[in-house]
Scaffold this active site. Structure first.
Site, PDB file in Angstrom:
ATOM      1  N   ASP A 149       0.530  -2.564  -3.990  1.00  0.00           N
ATOM      2  CA  ASP A 149       1.582  -3.157  -2.884  1.00  0.00           C
ATOM      3  C   ASP A 149       1.629  -3.882  -2.249  1.00  0.00           C
ATOM      4  OD1 ASP A 149       4.724  -3.193  -1.937  1.00  0.00           O
ATOM      5  OD2 ASP A 149       4.562  -1.675  -3.638  1.00  0.00           O
ATOM      6  N   SER A 188       9.803  -5.851  -2.869  1.00  0.00           N
ATOM      7  CA  SER A 188       8.161  -4.837  -4.350  1.00  0.00           C
ATOM      8  C   SER A 188       9.884  -4.669  -4.790  1.00  0.00           C
ATOM      9  CB  SER A 188       8.645  -3.712  -4.183  1.00  0.00           C
ATOM     10  OG  SER A 188       7.171  -3.784  -3.051  1.00  0.00           O
ATOM     11  N   ASP A 217       1.198  -1.411   1.100  1.00  0.00           N
ATOM     12  CA  ASP A 217       1.906  -2.030   2.072  1.00  0.00           C
ATOM     13  C   ASP A 217       2.706  -1.218   2.700  1.00  0.00           C
ATOM     14  OD1 ASP A 217       4.862  -3.814   1.477  1.00  0.00           O
ATOM     15  OD2 ASP A 217       5.476  -1.916   0.988  1.00  0.00           O
ATOM     16  N   HIS A 242       2.967  -2.374   6.409  1.00  0.00           N
ATOM     17  CA  HIS A 242       4.228  -2.849   7.299  1.00  0.00           C
ATOM     18  C   HIS A 242       3.853  -2.306   9.035  1.00  0.00           C
ATOM     19  CE1 HIS A 242       7.585  -4.380   5.353  1.00  0.00           C
ATOM     20  NE2 HIS A 242       7.171  -3.915   3.830  1.00  0.00           N
TER      21      HIS A 242
HETATM   22 ZN    ZN Z   1       6.909  -3.780   1.581  1.00  0.00          ZN
END
Ligand code: ZN
Length: 597
Positions: free
Chosen positions: A133, A182, A385, A389
């Site tokens: 991700d 996503s 992911d 962030h």
């Molecule tokens: Zn994300």
């Protein structure tokens, strides 16, 4: 102008028109590619209240009921919005070809065209789809440096997905925006249809009910409806989070996590492993369900073995009788590799028995491979992911190494047979780049003086990786300089984040985004002005996704379909093609019918 012009006006004008505010719409949208025999909801949204007598909807020039099997229902004033809609649920088209849909209310006309495609015969018994991700090229590069080492410009080894023979660049944009999240990017992989930010398995329409938007069938549903194959869904994020939910869910809002947990139960997926147990229970000890239900008991009652620790998962998977397995190892997102193995931050002390993604992959394959008809398994490294962030490059890179280890498990499984397609891809990217090294030995109070670029970058001095490919120390004196292009105002520490979660920015009492003062006192920390808005509806507290292409690699039967630049919906197409899920012969044999209620 409210309606799309007729296709005859050409792509240029159509593109301009479609960028204007459009009240009317047809779903599936123009240029949708639809698998023969797959289900979808057909919806026409008119630009106001229509006169039923004037409404005419044709498919390839004949009344839609003839082609779609049944007349759509006209809703005079949908959701009291002052506009009419036509809806026909669960449509199935069993003949490939181009379908042009023209909808008219007597005054205005909309047109879209769909491509309904068939597949060839089945080539792969199994498909394993790995999602890194938010995995960006810099994730791969940094993971390779840390895990394998590099000397005089040449790497000393490769990641498990580096030597796969087929590769493609993947475009990830959605219906509504060049930037995806996503939810809609996973929906594209699992349904072959584009969607919009926050939407799962639906086209985001005008409907006010999250669950009433036009649905498109997921690969999990296709498999369960048409075959005897098994399905596995594995993630180290919450199992209701966007990527795993994209395998089965239908809602306009990915935040509907209680409902997504219910949809997971009805998906009949065989192996389900991940975090997010809070949405399964209503108990006082952290359950988040408001309906009083205990979903874990429901799964157990339906014949699922249940595991809440890595050891329980392994023993349940090893039992030859286990064909359905639910494992929930954390109430929220699980902890990442760097914390579980070395730093012991995050919630590792509280949940010390979480399995690694590698172990979850191994257990999932053990159970799924008991199905003689084959399986589809999706494995998500979801924290790559989450860490990006938070501008936490090191943790994101350690989890990329973990993904490489999990993919190696699948490669070892596939090596013993010649029937398994393995795909490794991000769902979107982040603004992460590796720009040089940061060298504490360099003089200067300003940490920027310690950043080395070009020849001054040299090489980092991490200790050699352990047996699993992870350097045992991350806070070394000359480390990778990983930076993010898209960030809120924050204090940049130029060091690995020792906190988990690292929170770069927070909201002040007026609701404005401000740098998290907690990190201002770190030696050399610099207040960085970010490029994201601080106030208003566009404000962002953390790093965000990018539209940069993702890099996909693949091996096994059907992998040759991946090449050049591809749209993310074409990943679905390649998977169903490898599995032969849309063979016209089957459709004609009655496996699919024109319309099913
Ligand atoms: Zn994300």
């Amino acid at each position: 102008m409210n309606f799309r012009l007729l296709a005859a006006t050409g792509g240029f004008f159509a593109a301009i028109i479609s960028s204007l505010a459009i009240a009317g719409a047809i779903y599936p949208i123009d240029r949708a590619a639809i698998l023969v025999g797959s289900k979808f909801d057909f919806k026409v949204e008119f630009d106001g209240i229509v006169d039923p007598a004037s409404v005419r909807v044709t498919v390839n020039g004949v009344d839609h009921a003839q082609v779609l099997g049944r007349a759509a229902t006209l809703i005079g004033n949908e959701d009291q919005s002052g506009a009419s809609a036509l809806v026909l649920r669960d449509v199935i088209i069993s003949k490939p070809g181009r379908y042009e849909i023209v909808a008219s209310d007597g005054k205005q006309t909309m047109t879209v065209a769909w491509e309904v495609f068939a597949t060839g015969p089945r080539k792969a018994k199994n498909v394993i789809l790995f999602i890194g991700d938010g995995m960006t090229v810099a994730n791969r590069t940094a993971a390779r440096i840390l895990s394998k080492g590099i000397r005089e410009g040449k790497y000393l080894g490769k990641l498990s997905f580096d030597d796969m023979p087929h590769m493609a660049l993947i475009g990830t944009s959605g219906v509504d925006s060049i930037i995806t999240d996503s939810a809609n990017s996973m929906s594209a992989y699992s349904t072959g249809h584009k969607s919009s930010v926050n939407a799962l398995g639906v086209y985001a329409s005008r409907s006010k009910d999250n669950l009433a938007h036009p649905k498109v069938e997921t690969i999990t549903e296709l498999i369960k409806r048409q075959t005897k194959m098994a399905v596995g869904i594995v993630s180290d994020a919450e199992i209701e989070d966007a990527t795993p939910a994209g395998m089965f869910a239908h809602t306009r809002r990915r935040a509907d996590k209680e409902i997504i947990a219910e949809q997971l139960f009805f998906s009949r997926a065989d192996v389900i492993l991940g975090g997010g147990s809070a949405y399964f229970t209503s108990d006082k000890a952290g359950g988040k369900r408001k309906d009083g239900n205990n979903m874990i008991a429901l799964f157990k009652g339906d014949g699922y073995a249940y595991a809440s620790t890595g050891a329980e998962m392994k023993s349940a998977a090893a039992d030859p009788k286990t064909t359905r397995l639910l494992g929930l190892f954390h109430p929220a997102d699980m902890d990442g590799a760097l914390d579980r193995l070395y730093l012991r931050k995050g919630s590792v002390e509280k949940y010390p028995q979480q399995p690694d993604l590698t172990e979850m992959t191994r257990s999932a394959l053990e159970v799924l491979s008991r199905n003689k008809d084959g399986f589809v398994l999706m494995v998500e490294a979801g924290l790559i992911d989450k860490y990006s962030h938070r501008l936490d490059g090191e943790r994101s890179v350690y989890d990329t190494i973990m993904l490489s280890n999990a993919v190696q498990v699948a490669k070892d499984f596939a090596a013993k047979r010649n029937d398994t397609l393995i795909i490794v891809t991000p769902d979107h990217t982040h603004g992460m780049s590796l720009v040089g090294t940061i060298d504490d030995e360099q003089k200067g109070d300003d940490m920027r003086e310690k950043v080395g670029v070009y020849e001054q970058a040299g090489y980092p001095n991490y200790p050699p990786a352990d047996a699993n490919g992870y350097p045992p120390a991350v806070d070394v004196s000359r480390r990778l300089g990983i930076f993010y292009t898209n960030a809120p105002d924050h204090f940049e520490t130029f060091r690995p984040k020792m906190d988990d979660p690292f929170t770069p920015a927070i909201k002040d009492d007026k609701g404005a985004i401000v740098p998290n003062e907690k990190y201002a006192s770190e030696p050399g920390a610099i207040a960085m002005t970010g490029n994201l808005p601080k106030t208003g509806p566009r404000a962002a507290t953390e790093g965000v996704h990018t539209a940069d292409d993702g890099v996909l690699t693949a091996m096994g039967p059907g992998a040759e379909q991946f090449k050049g630049f591809m749209d993310n919906t074409e990943v679905f197409r390649a998977m169903v093609n490898s599995l032969g899920l849309g063979q016209v012969a089957n459709a004609k044999a009655g496996k699919t019918i024109a319309v099913k209620k």
